[in-house]
Design an enzyme around this catalytic site. Sequence first.
Site, PDB file in Angstrom:
ATOM      1  N   TRP A 196       0.813  -1.223   0.000  1.00 37.66           N
ATOM      2  CA  TRP A 196       0.000   0.000   0.000  1.00 37.66           C
ATOM      3  C   TRP A 196       0.846   1.272   0.000  1.00 37.66           C
ATOM      4  O   TRP A 196       0.323   2.350  -0.210  1.00 37.66           O
ATOM      5  CB  TRP A 196      -0.930  -0.002   1.221  1.00 37.66           C
ATOM      6  CG  TRP A 196      -2.037  -1.007   1.143  1.00 37.66           C
ATOM      7  CD1 TRP A 196      -2.191  -2.027   0.233  1.00 37.66           C
ATOM      8  CD2 TRP A 196      -3.182  -1.076   2.011  1.00 37.66           C
ATOM      9  NE1 TRP A 196      -3.342  -2.726   0.489  1.00 37.66           N
ATOM     10  CE2 TRP A 196      -3.974  -2.165   1.579  1.00 37.66           C
ATOM     11  CE3 TRP A 196      -3.603  -0.334   3.112  1.00 37.66           C
ATOM     12  CZ2 TRP A 196      -5.169  -2.514   2.216  1.00 37.66           C
ATOM     13  CZ3 TRP A 196      -4.789  -0.687   3.744  1.00 37.66           C
ATOM     14  CH2 TRP A 196      -5.565  -1.764   3.283  1.00 37.66           C
ATOM     15  N   LYS A 197       2.133   1.145   0.328  1.00 40.88           N
ATOM     16  CA  LYS A 197       3.027   2.310   0.406  1.00 40.88           C
ATOM     17  C   LYS A 197       2.469   3.327   1.419  1.00 40.88           C
ATOM     18  O   LYS A 197       1.878   2.921   2.413  1.00 40.88           O
ATOM     19  CB  LYS A 197       3.226   2.907  -0.982  1.00 40.88           C
ATOM     20  CG  LYS A 197       3.609   1.823  -2.008  1.00 40.88           C
ATOM     21  CD  LYS A 197       4.084   2.339  -3.309  1.00 40.88           C
ATOM     22  CE  LYS A 197       4.452   1.168  -4.212  1.00 40.88           C
ATOM     23  NZ  LYS A 197       5.075   1.563  -5.448  1.00 40.88           N
TER      24      LYS A 197
ATOM     25  N   SER B 235       3.741  -2.304 -11.821  1.00 41.97           N
ATOM     26  CA  SER B 235       2.558  -2.069 -12.662  1.00 41.97           C
ATOM     27  C   SER B 235       1.805  -3.344 -13.012  1.00 41.97           C
ATOM     28  O   SER B 235       1.227  -3.446 -14.090  1.00 41.97           O
ATOM     29  CB  SER B 235       2.939  -1.288 -13.926  1.00 41.97           C
ATOM     30  OG  SER B 235       3.524  -0.044 -13.583  1.00 41.97           O
TER      31      SER B 235
ATOM     32  N   GLU C  74      11.340  -6.589  -8.865  1.00 41.90           N
ATOM     33  CA  GLU C  74      10.644  -5.367  -9.259  1.00 41.90           C
ATOM     34  C   GLU C  74      11.583  -4.466 -10.058  1.00 41.90           C
ATOM     35  O   GLU C  74      12.371  -3.706  -9.474  1.00 41.90           O
ATOM     36  CB  GLU C  74      10.171  -4.612  -8.013  1.00 41.90           C
ATOM     37  CG  GLU C  74       9.199  -5.406  -7.171  1.00 41.90           C
ATOM     38  CD  GLU C  74       8.250  -4.501  -6.397  1.00 41.90           C
ATOM     39  OE1 GLU C  74       7.058  -4.695  -6.528  1.00 41.90           O
ATOM     40  OE2 GLU C  74       8.722  -3.584  -5.697  1.00 41.90           O
TER      41      GLU C  74
ATOM     42  N   GLU D 211      11.850   2.036  -3.487  1.00 42.22           N
ATOM     43  CA  GLU D 211      11.611   3.400  -2.988  1.00 42.22           C
ATOM     44  C   GLU D 211      12.427   3.665  -1.732  1.00 42.22           C
ATOM     45  O   GLU D 211      12.881   4.785  -1.496  1.00 42.22           O
ATOM     46  CB  GLU D 211      10.106   3.608  -2.747  1.00 42.22           C
ATOM     47  CG  GLU D 211       9.366   3.774  -4.072  1.00 42.22           C
ATOM     48  CD  GLU D 211       7.939   3.266  -4.061  1.00 42.22           C
ATOM     49  OE1 GLU D 211       7.373   3.047  -2.974  1.00 42.22           O
ATOM     50  OE2 GLU D 211       7.386   3.076  -5.167  1.00 42.22           O
TER      51      GLU D 211
ATOM     52  N   GLY E  54       5.141   1.893 -10.621  1.00 44.17           N
ATOM     53  CA  GLY E  54       4.314   3.097 -10.608  1.00 44.17           C
ATOM     54  C   GLY E  54       4.341   3.876 -11.909  1.00 44.17           C
ATOM     55  O   GLY E  54       3.859   5.003 -11.978  1.00 44.17           O
TER      56      GLY E  54
ATOM     57  N   HIS F 252      12.535  -2.350  -0.557  1.00 45.84           N
ATOM     58  CA  HIS F 252      11.781  -1.853  -1.714  1.00 45.84           C
ATOM     59  C   HIS F 252      12.599  -0.752  -2.400  1.00 45.84           C
ATOM     60  O   HIS F 252      13.300   0.012  -1.735  1.00 45.84           O
ATOM     61  CB  HIS F 252      10.425  -1.305  -1.252  1.00 45.84           C
ATOM     62  CG  HIS F 252       9.532  -0.981  -2.397  1.00 45.84           C
ATOM     63  ND1 HIS F 252       9.625   0.202  -3.080  1.00 45.84           N
ATOM     64  CD2 HIS F 252       8.569  -1.710  -3.014  1.00 45.84           C
ATOM     65  CE1 HIS F 252       8.733   0.199  -4.069  1.00 45.84           C
ATOM     66  NE2 HIS F 252       8.082  -0.956  -4.046  1.00 45.84           N
TER      67      HIS F 252
HETATM   68  P1  PGA Z   1       3.107  -0.594  -8.702  1.00 44.54           P
HETATM   69  O1  PGA Z   1       4.085  -0.802  -7.465  1.00 44.54           O
HETATM   70  O2  PGA Z   1       2.271  -1.842  -8.812  1.00 44.54           O
HETATM   71  O3  PGA Z   1       2.300   0.627  -8.361  1.00 44.54           O
HETATM   72  O4  PGA Z   1       3.973  -0.401  -9.898  1.00 44.54           O
HETATM   73  C1  PGA Z   1       4.662  -2.036  -7.211  1.00 44.54           C
HETATM   74  C2  PGA Z   1       5.553  -1.933  -5.999  1.00 44.54           C
HETATM   75  O5  PGA Z   1       6.194  -0.906  -5.836  1.00 44.54           O
HETATM   76  O6  PGA Z   1       5.635  -2.871  -5.180  1.00 44.54           O
END
Ligand code: PGA
Length: 262
Positions: free
Chosen positions: A19-20, A221, A175, A105, A181, A103
């Site tokens: 969910w971030k 995505s 990923e 991010e 995203g 992750h």
């Molecule tokens: P996303 O993110 O499905 O919005 O691309 C995936 C993730 O960062 O785990």
Amino acid sequence: MLFDSLAKGLRKTIIAGNWKMNKTPSEAKELLEQIAPLVKDAECEVVACVPYVDLATAVEATKGTNIKIGAENCHWEEKGAYTGEISTGMLKEIGVEYVVIGHSERRQYFGETDETVNKRTKAALAAGLKPIVCVGELLWERECNITKEVIGRQIKLDLWDVSAEELKNVVIAYEPVWAIGTGKTATAEQAEEVCEYIRLCLKALYGFEAAQGVTIQYGGSMNDQNAKELLSKPNVDGGLIGGASLVAEKFAAIVAATASEY
Ligand code: PGA
């Protein structure tokens, strides 16, 4: 093919929402209550990884359902002077089962390195949590044709000193950073190529049997439209879902896409 579709049936397929930094506790409760009936017959493991402040509410809201709750990070020390950090023991006590680690991010914005990913992974395992360890290449690394070097290095460093026994509780999420995203999904072939390579790296480190048992997710995505094709690949054992995990119907459709895929 070294790792074929047959072996896939032996592994746990896991669809996990990430969910971030989205949803307050009351919103989290609402979303989980929407998701729960839609995924109750899931053939795969269903996980929601949610912000720290939502965790207790999320555990409570999913009691008696097949949804497991995960955190989005954890610290490696048990306690002490680490202002703003959360320990594995704190997560464990409130009923969290999974934790996303490394992750992109966090690597990109918060100084996460393979060394800290490794420390967090080992701490999570020691506490009895299941780490979802994220690896992935940047766009320019793919363009420079070093995707496998990057992934191989991350796998080796992130799992350093993790035993074969502990590996049974590790989930790997591939990923590609350029797909997160951005709406730009890796093709099913690209996802499979790297997920298979990850399994080869695990084989080099832990042997064939251990490597064969590890769940390797794709993330970036993934949505209700492309999930089926991605999940049909022999080494793609699930998904780590960002954006689409925030919409109950979309997330449930991805979960449904795992049904009888092999
Ligand atoms: P996303 O993110 O499905 O919005 O691309 C995936 C993730 O960062 O785990």
